[in-house]
Scaffold this motif. Structure first.
Motif, PDB file in Angstrom:
ATOM      1  N   HIS A 178       0.887  -1.161   0.000  1.00 43.08           N
ATOM      2  CA  HIS A 178       0.000   0.000   0.000  1.00 43.08           C
ATOM      3  C   HIS A 178       0.920   1.205   0.000  1.00 43.08           C
ATOM      4  CE1 HIS A 178      -3.577  -2.185   2.089  1.00 43.08           C
ATOM      5  NE2 HIS A 178      -3.036  -2.891   1.131  1.00 43.08           N
ATOM      6  N   HIS A 179       0.540   2.225  -0.717  1.00 41.17           N
ATOM      7  CA  HIS A 179       1.327   3.445  -0.760  1.00 41.17           C
ATOM      8  C   HIS A 179       0.468   4.582  -0.215  1.00 41.17           C
ATOM      9  CE1 HIS A 179       4.306   1.491  -3.343  1.00 41.17           C
ATOM     10  NE2 HIS A 179       3.263   0.905  -3.889  1.00 41.17           N
ATOM     11  N   VAL A 180       1.077   5.436   0.586  1.00 42.48           N
ATOM     12  CA  VAL A 180       0.367   6.598   1.109  1.00 42.48           C
ATOM     13  C   VAL A 180       1.183   7.844   0.810  1.00 42.48           C
ATOM     14  CG1 VAL A 180      -0.782   5.269   2.911  1.00 42.48           C
ATOM     15  CG2 VAL A 180       1.357   6.416   3.430  1.00 42.48           C
ATOM     16  N   ALA A 181       0.478   8.974   0.695  1.00 43.76           N
ATOM     17  CA  ALA A 181       1.170  10.225   0.388  1.00 43.76           C
ATOM     18  C   ALA A 181       0.549  11.379   1.156  1.00 43.76           C
ATOM     19  CB  ALA A 181       1.098  10.515  -1.108  1.00 43.76           C
ATOM     20  N   ASP A 182       1.414  12.239   1.644  1.00 42.16           N
ATOM     21  CA  ASP A 182       1.012  13.519   2.228  1.00 42.16           C
ATOM     22  C   ASP A 182       1.371  14.550   1.167  1.00 42.16           C
ATOM     23  OD1 ASP A 182       0.632  15.855   3.612  1.00 42.16           O
ATOM     24  OD2 ASP A 182       2.192  15.461   5.102  1.00 42.16           O
ATOM     25  N   GLU A 183       0.454  14.800   0.262  1.00 44.94           N
ATOM     26  CA  GLU A 183       0.753  15.599  -0.925  1.00 44.94           C
ATOM     27  C   GLU A 183       1.034  17.074  -0.647  1.00 44.94           C
ATOM     28  OE1 GLU A 183      -2.604  14.570  -3.437  1.00 44.94           O
ATOM     29  OE2 GLU A 183      -1.301  13.135  -4.472  1.00 44.94           O
ATOM     30  N   ASP A 184       0.481  17.614   0.439  1.00 41.04           N
ATOM     31  CA  ASP A 184       0.698  19.033   0.718  1.00 41.04           C
ATOM     32  C   ASP A 184       1.566  19.260   1.958  1.00 41.04           C
ATOM     33  OD1 ASP A 184      -1.120  18.223   2.603  1.00 41.04           O
ATOM     34  OD2 ASP A 184      -2.692  19.626   2.013  1.00 41.04           O
ATOM     35  N   PHE A 185       2.207  18.200   2.462  1.00 38.29           N
ATOM     36  CA  PHE A 185       3.154  18.267   3.576  1.00 38.29           C
ATOM     37  C   PHE A 185       2.563  18.902   4.838  1.00 38.29           C
ATOM     38  CE2 PHE A 185       5.577  18.321  -0.380  1.00 38.29           C
ATOM     39  CZ  PHE A 185       6.288  17.142  -0.234  1.00 38.29           C
ATOM     40  N   GLY A 193       1.219  16.932   7.192  1.00 41.63           N
ATOM     41  CA  GLY A 193       1.237  15.886   8.202  1.00 41.63           C
ATOM     42  C   GLY A 193       0.068  14.918   8.121  1.00 41.63           C
ATOM     43  N   ARG A 194      -0.848  15.133   7.157  1.00 43.72           N
ATOM     44  CA  ARG A 194      -2.005  14.245   7.001  1.00 43.72           C
ATOM     45  C   ARG A 194      -1.941  13.533   5.655  1.00 43.72           C
ATOM     46  NH1 ARG A 194      -6.394  18.695   8.549  1.00 43.72           N
ATOM     47  NH2 ARG A 194      -5.152  19.688   6.973  1.00 43.72           N
ATOM     48  N   PRO A 215      -8.461  14.999   0.207  1.00 42.04           N
ATOM     49  CA  PRO A 215      -7.728  16.232   0.500  1.00 42.04           C
ATOM     50  C   PRO A 215      -7.806  16.617   1.972  1.00 42.04           C
ATOM     51  CG  PRO A 215      -9.027  16.471  -1.492  1.00 42.04           C
ATOM     52  CD  PRO A 215      -9.438  15.170  -0.865  1.00 42.04           C
ATOM     53  N   GLY A 216      -6.653  16.897   2.555  1.00 45.38           N
ATOM     54  CA  GLY A 216      -6.588  17.297   3.956  1.00 45.38           C
ATOM     55  C   GLY A 216      -6.908  16.182   4.932  1.00 45.38           C
ATOM     56  N   GLY A 217      -6.933  14.947   4.459  1.00 48.69           N
ATOM     57  CA  GLY A 217      -7.236  13.828   5.334  1.00 48.69           C
ATOM     58  C   GLY A 217      -8.700  13.706   5.686  1.00 48.69           C
ATOM     59  N   ALA A 218      -9.557  14.409   4.960  1.00 49.99           N
ATOM     60  CA  ALA A 218     -10.998  14.346   5.222  1.00 49.99           C
ATOM     61  C   ALA A 218     -11.578  13.096   4.557  1.00 49.99           C
ATOM     62  CB  ALA A 218     -11.664  15.611   4.672  1.00 49.99           C
ATOM     63  N   ALA A 219     -12.884  13.101   4.321  1.00 52.71           N
ATOM     64  CA  ALA A 219     -13.518  11.962   3.649  1.00 52.71           C
ATOM     65  C   ALA A 219     -13.002  11.851   2.219  1.00 52.71           C
ATOM     66  CB  ALA A 219     -15.029  12.133   3.657  1.00 52.71           C
ATOM     67  N   TRP A 258      -3.569   5.825   8.652  1.00 50.89           N
ATOM     68  CA  TRP A 258      -2.302   5.955   7.928  1.00 50.89           C
ATOM     69  C   TRP A 258      -1.567   7.229   8.328  1.00 50.89           C
ATOM     70  CZ3 TRP A 258       0.461   2.388   5.886  1.00 50.89           C
ATOM     71  CH2 TRP A 258      -0.131   1.240   5.364  1.00 50.89           C
ATOM     72  N   THR A 259      -2.312   8.290   8.658  1.00 54.57           N
ATOM     73  CA  THR A 259      -1.682   9.521   9.124  1.00 54.57           C
ATOM     74  C   THR A 259      -0.937   9.267  10.428  1.00 54.57           C
ATOM     75  OG1 THR A 259      -3.253  10.955   7.992  1.00 54.57           O
ATOM     76  CG2 THR A 259      -2.143  11.879   9.934  1.00 54.57           C
ATOM     77  N   GLU A 260      -1.536   8.487  11.322  1.00 56.63           N
ATOM     78  CA  GLU A 260      -0.875   8.155  12.588  1.00 56.63           C
ATOM     79  C   GLU A 260       0.407   7.354  12.340  1.00 56.63           C
ATOM     80  OE1 GLU A 260      -1.661   5.517  16.573  1.00 56.63           O
ATOM     81  OE2 GLU A 260      -3.390   6.421  15.597  1.00 56.63           O
ATOM     82  N   ILE A 261       0.333   6.385  11.450  1.00 62.33           N
ATOM     83  CA  ILE A 261       1.522   5.579  11.123  1.00 62.33           C
ATOM     84  C   ILE A 261       2.607   6.450  10.500  1.00 62.33           C
ATOM     85  CG2 ILE A 261       2.386   3.729   9.626  1.00 62.33           C
ATOM     86  CD1 ILE A 261      -0.410   2.381  10.069  1.00 62.33           C
ATOM     87  N   LEU A 262       2.220   7.298   9.565  1.00 61.05           N
ATOM     88  CA  LEU A 262       3.189   8.196   8.919  1.00 61.05           C
ATOM     89  C   LEU A 262       3.827   9.127   9.950  1.00 61.05           C
ATOM     90  CD1 LEU A 262       4.474   9.077   6.229  1.00 61.05           C
ATOM     91  CD2 LEU A 262       2.593  10.717   6.002  1.00 61.05           C
TER      92      LEU A 262
END
Length: 109
Positions: A3-10, A12-13, A38-42, A87-91
């Motif tokens: 699985h790949h995750v990205a924080d595109e706008d840096f 932290g989410r 976007p922004g870690g929302a829905a 995933w935000t918590e793991i990152l």
């Protein structure tokens, strides 16, 4: 399979997740899905792809504030804001560990 995750706008989410989508009749990966929140929302958009993420092959069905991903026969998964929060918590843990290691690692010339 990753699985790949990205924080595109840096901020932290996690804003994007790329997951595998299994073939409904066989035990192999049929394609991958990119899901954006976007922004870690829905999550608000999702598409599937095979060779290149910029070349969509389809989409994922929407349901209950997220998108449905086929994982194994009879076990579909709903990807929602809670997945992005996890995933935000793991990152965050990974970034904190990397930051803690900075003083111990030599700086390259």
């Amino acid at each position: 399979i990753f699985h790949h995750v990205a924080d595109e706008d840096f901020d932290g989410r996690v804003d994007a997740i790329v997951l595998y989508v299994r073939d409904p009749h066989r035990h192999w990966v049929r394609e991958f899905a990119s899901i954006l929140a976007p922004g870690g929302a829905a999550p608000d958009s999702a598409w599937t792809f095979r060779d290149a993420i910029a070349t969509p092959t389809g989409t994922l069905p929407r349901a209950n504030g997220g998108f449905v991903r086929h994982r194994i026969k009879g076990s579909d998964v709903l990807v929602t804001a809670s997945n992005f929060a996890a995933w935000t918590e793991i990152l965050g843990r990974i970034n904190a560990a990397a930051e803690a290691m900075k003083p111990r690692l030599p700086v390259a010339p």
